[in-house]
Enzyme design. Structure first.
Site, mmCIF file in Angstrom:
data_model
loop_
_atom_site.group_PDB
_atom_site.id
_atom_site.type_symbol
_atom_site.label_atom_id
_atom_site.label_comp_id
_atom_site.label_asym_id
_atom_site.label_seq_id
_atom_site.Cartn_x
_atom_site.Cartn_y
_atom_site.Cartn_z
ATOM 1 C CB SER A 1 -0.984 0.004 1.178
ATOM 2 O OG SER A 1 -0.348 -0.316 2.389
ATOM 3 C CG HIS A 41 6.141 -8.844 8.001
ATOM 4 N ND1 HIS A 41 7.076 -7.997 7.465
ATOM 5 C CD2 HIS A 41 4.985 -8.142 8.065
ATOM 6 C CE1 HIS A 41 6.505 -6.823 7.237
ATOM 7 N NE2 HIS A 41 5.239 -6.877 7.586
ATOM 8 N NE ARG A 96 2.345 -3.745 12.278
ATOM 9 C CZ ARG A 96 2.187 -3.928 10.969
ATOM 10 N NH1 ARG A 96 1.618 -2.972 10.236
ATOM 11 N NH2 ARG A 96 2.584 -5.051 10.387
ATOM 12 C CG ASP A 128 -3.159 -8.205 8.971
ATOM 13 O OD1 ASP A 128 -3.725 -7.137 9.229
ATOM 14 O OD2 ASP A 128 -2.321 -8.329 8.056
HETATM 15 N N1 CMX Z 1 1.703 -19.825 6.023
HETATM 16 C C1 CMX Z 1 2.167 -20.723 5.124
HETATM 17 N N2 CMX Z 1 3.229 -20.520 4.352
HETATM 18 C C2 CMX Z 1 3.904 -19.378 4.522
HETATM 19 C C3 CMX Z 1 3.507 -18.410 5.465
HETATM 20 C C4 CMX Z 1 2.346 -18.657 6.230
HETATM 21 N N3 CMX Z 1 1.876 -17.793 7.105
HETATM 22 N N4 CMX Z 1 4.379 -17.378 5.410
HETATM 23 C C5 CMX Z 1 5.271 -17.678 4.446
HETATM 24 N N5 CMX Z 1 4.975 -18.887 3.914
HETATM 25 C C6 CMX Z 1 5.636 -19.566 2.798
HETATM 26 C C7 CMX Z 1 5.535 -18.697 1.544
HETATM 27 O O1 CMX Z 1 4.252 -18.853 0.944
HETATM 28 C C8 CMX Z 1 6.681 -19.231 0.727
HETATM 29 O O2 CMX Z 1 6.284 -20.472 0.182
HETATM 30 P P1 CMX Z 1 6.756 -20.915 -1.305
HETATM 31 O O3 CMX Z 1 8.255 -20.884 -1.276
HETATM 32 O O4 CMX Z 1 6.170 -22.265 -1.460
HETATM 33 O O5 CMX Z 1 6.195 -19.889 -2.240
HETATM 34 C C9 CMX Z 1 7.743 -19.528 1.797
HETATM 35 O O6 CMX Z 1 7.025 -19.664 3.042
HETATM 36 C C10 CMX Z 1 8.772 -18.406 1.963
HETATM 37 O O7 CMX Z 1 8.081 -17.185 2.158
HETATM 38 P P2 CMX Z 1 8.691 -16.047 3.102
HETATM 39 O O8 CMX Z 1 9.967 -15.611 2.494
HETATM 40 O O9 CMX Z 1 8.710 -16.520 4.503
HETATM 41 O O10 CMX Z 1 7.553 -14.922 3.040
HETATM 42 P P3 CMX Z 1 7.303 -13.813 1.952
HETATM 43 O O11 CMX Z 1 8.159 -12.655 2.278
HETATM 44 O O12 CMX Z 1 7.388 -14.370 0.579
HETATM 45 O O13 CMX Z 1 5.769 -13.464 2.217
HETATM 46 C C11 CMX Z 1 3.876 -13.003 3.552
HETATM 47 C C12 CMX Z 1 5.383 -12.734 3.342
HETATM 48 C C13 CMX Z 1 3.351 -12.039 4.621
HETATM 49 C C14 CMX Z 1 3.136 -12.745 2.238
HETATM 50 C C15 CMX Z 1 3.713 -14.471 4.014
HETATM 51 O O14 CMX Z 1 4.345 -14.676 5.247
HETATM 52 C C16 CMX Z 1 2.255 -14.879 4.110
HETATM 53 O O15 CMX Z 1 1.664 -15.306 3.088
HETATM 54 N N6 CMX Z 1 1.615 -14.764 5.344
HETATM 55 C C17 CMX Z 1 0.197 -15.017 5.486
HETATM 56 C C18 CMX Z 1 -0.618 -13.819 4.982
HETATM 57 C C19 CMX Z 1 -0.498 -12.629 5.925
HETATM 58 O O16 CMX Z 1 -0.626 -12.752 7.129
HETATM 59 N N7 CMX Z 1 -0.295 -11.440 5.342
HETATM 60 C C20 CMX Z 1 -0.280 -10.183 6.110
HETATM 61 C C21 CMX Z 1 1.093 -9.523 6.218
HETATM 62 C C22 CMX Z 1 1.021 -8.222 6.993
HETATM 63 C C23 CMX Z 1 0.265 -7.181 6.220
HETATM 64 O O17 CMX Z 1 0.762 -6.734 5.169
HETATM 65 O O18 CMX Z 1 -0.838 -6.784 6.632
#
Ligand code: CMX
Length: 440
Positions: free
Chosen positions: A244, A321, A330, A376
């Site tokens: 955002s 994250h 937070r 969240d």
């Molecule tokens: N559950 C399952 N798998 C997860 C995970 C979770 N909560 N967090 C990361 N992973 C997975 C990723 O999907 C990725 O898998 P692949 O290699 O198979 O694609 C792997 O772990 C490595 O990812 P990462 O480097 O740890 O995380 P990213 O920086 O790529 O992504 C985020 C960060 C937030 C998108 C991810 O942790 C996620 O999907 N979390 C759940 C959604 C969420 O809570 N989002 C809110 C974030 C805060 C906000 O912006 O409001």
């Protein structure tokens, strides 16, 4: 003097020194090497590449967010409040991010008064919102509502009339103040129309910005208002690279006005990996409780449900994250709030129980960089406690708050005259040719 003129004068006075420092940094140190980055970083979402300047807040992977150098617990002590035991007023964090100094009580009162007094929506904006199918997701409605106000942009009008580049920030500041003033009304209008039979509640202009939002949504208790002040403070900003914030900056760099830029940002916040995660958490937790068939599942049952979620190819919402490598402060601020005001709440106990179980499950995958909860993971349980059960609306509240940080940054970006963002892309074929040439 009007609030806008007084803020413009104050901002110009405060920002002039920083302006000169940043402009001379840009000129004198243009050759400074920031570091190297890899193809892997580019292809995994540009993670870790320092490619954006953002003054309003900075995110440390271990410590979490600081707004102009202050942590959340520090701001809970230092920012003006309505009552000494309560939460800070988000008007204060906006002032801090914009002016780079802590506000006085009077500074906060002036902003609060301006926002509440300028919050009314025009009949035209209401007509646009009334024309939307109520089944449309609230975030889509929110984005449309922001776009419906764009014709009021002072920046767009001034640009059309040939305003000087040096004055762009002044019109931007006015747009930002008007837009933030109206966001609670847009949010409450969508909420009351969708969930409360189109029965709207007039603003109470004696209240603060968050208190009035709670009032217009129909929540009169002190608890929900107090929660809104915390919620609206902690969701404001998370440095420059999140979807955002970066969207606001990117779109704004084309000299799109604050309405266009912020609506674009809200379309990014509406994604489940970003802001929509707050609704996903509650949806997922309720589905878990329903499937297990109890309000107090055991650790083993939670673990199994998490493993099933992962096995089905989904993420566990609210955990992980892109930058943080520890529990999000937070999350902790909301946990402290729950311990203080709703320690016996059953859903809060489940959220706490998840905190004990989920990180181990995520660690066991061997691939999740951060197994800890983010903002969240906690927000929904607090809203539900005070009776706000419509979880597909939660991201709108996140959006109202996010305006404060990303739009304060936008004023700075205009003031500094930052240019169009235009990174270079490559095709995979060209990149392979480059790699092969180096290897040969
Ligand atoms: N559950 C399952 N798998 C997860 C995970 C979770 N909560 N967090 C990361 N992973 C997975 C990723 O999907 C990725 O898998 P692949 O290699 O198979 O694609 C792997 O772990 C490595 O990812 P990462 O480097 O740890 O995380 P990213 O920086 O790529 O992504 C985020 C960060 C937030 C998108 C991810 O942790 C996620 O999907 N979390 C759940 C959604 C969420 O809570 N989002 C809110 C974030 C805060 C906000 O912006 O409001």
């Amino acid at each position: 003097m009007s609030t806008i003129t007084s803020l413009q004068n104050k901002f110009e006075q405060k920002a002039a020194a920083d302006h000169d420092k940043i402009i001379s940094m840009r000129k004198e140190h243009a050759d400074f090497v920031l570091g190297e980055y890899t193809l892997g970083q580019v292809l995994s979402g540009m993670k870790g590449i320092q490619a954006l300047m953002c003054e309003t807040s900075a995110l440390d992977p271990q410590e979490g967010i600081r707004f102009r150098g202050y942590s959340i617990p520090e701001l809970q002590k230092l920012l003006p409040k309505l009552d000494p035991e309560g939460e800070p007023l988000p008007e204060g964090i906006f002032y801090l991010m914009l002016m780079n100094e802590l506000p006085t009580e009077d500074d906060v009162k002036e902003i609060s008064k301006y926002w509440v007094e300028n919050g009314d929506l025009s009949e035209g904006v209401k007509a646009v919102l009334d024309a939307i199918d109520p089944d449309t997701h609230p975030m889509t409605q929110f984005s449309i509502g922001i776009m419906a106000m764009q014709k009021e942009s002072k920046f767009a009008a001034a640009y059309n009339e040939g305003a000087s580049k040096a004055d762009y920030w002044k019109y931007t500041l006015e747009d930002v103040m008007q837009l933030i003033a109206k966001l609670p009304s847009v949010a409450a209008y969508i909420y009351r129309r969708k969930y409360h039979n189109n029965q709207h509640i007039a603003a109470d202009k004696s209240l603060d910005w968050s208190g009035n939002l709670a009032h217009m949504m129909g929540f009169e208790g002190d608890g929900f208002k107090r929660l809104m002040r915390l919620y609206m403070t902690i969701h404001t900003d998370h440095e420059g690279g999140n979807v955002s914030a970066h969207t606001t900056k990117l779109v704004g760099s084309a000299l799109s006005d604050p309405y266009l830029s912020f609506a674009a940002a809200m379309n990014g916040l509406a994604g489940p990996l970003h802001g929509l995660a707050n609704q996903e958490v509650i949806r997922w937790v309720f589905a878990m409780l329903e499937e297990i068939g109890t309000e107090t599942p055991s650790s083993e049952q939670i673990k199994k449900y998490c493993e099933d979620t992962l096995a089905s190819g989904r993420v566990i919402p609210g955990y992980g994250h892109a930058v943080l490598r520890k529990t999000d402060p937070r999350y902790m601020a909301q946990r402290e709030f729950a311990l203080k005001y709703l320690p016996e709440d059953k859903l809060f106990h489940t959220i706490s129980h998840l905190y004990e179980v989920v990180p181990e499950v995520l660690k066991a995958t061997g691939k999740v960089a951060n197994p800890w909860p983010n903002v969240d993971a906690h927000s929904g349980t607090l809203l539900i406690h005070y009776g706000m059960k419509e979880y597909d609306f939660y991201t709108v509240l996140f959006g109202v708050s996010r305006a404060l940080g990303v739009l304060a940054s936008m004023i700075w970006n205009r003031y500094l005259g930052l240019p169009l963002e235009r990174p270079k892309s490559f095709t995979s074929e060209a990149m392979m040719a480059k790699i092969n040439a180096v290897k040969a």
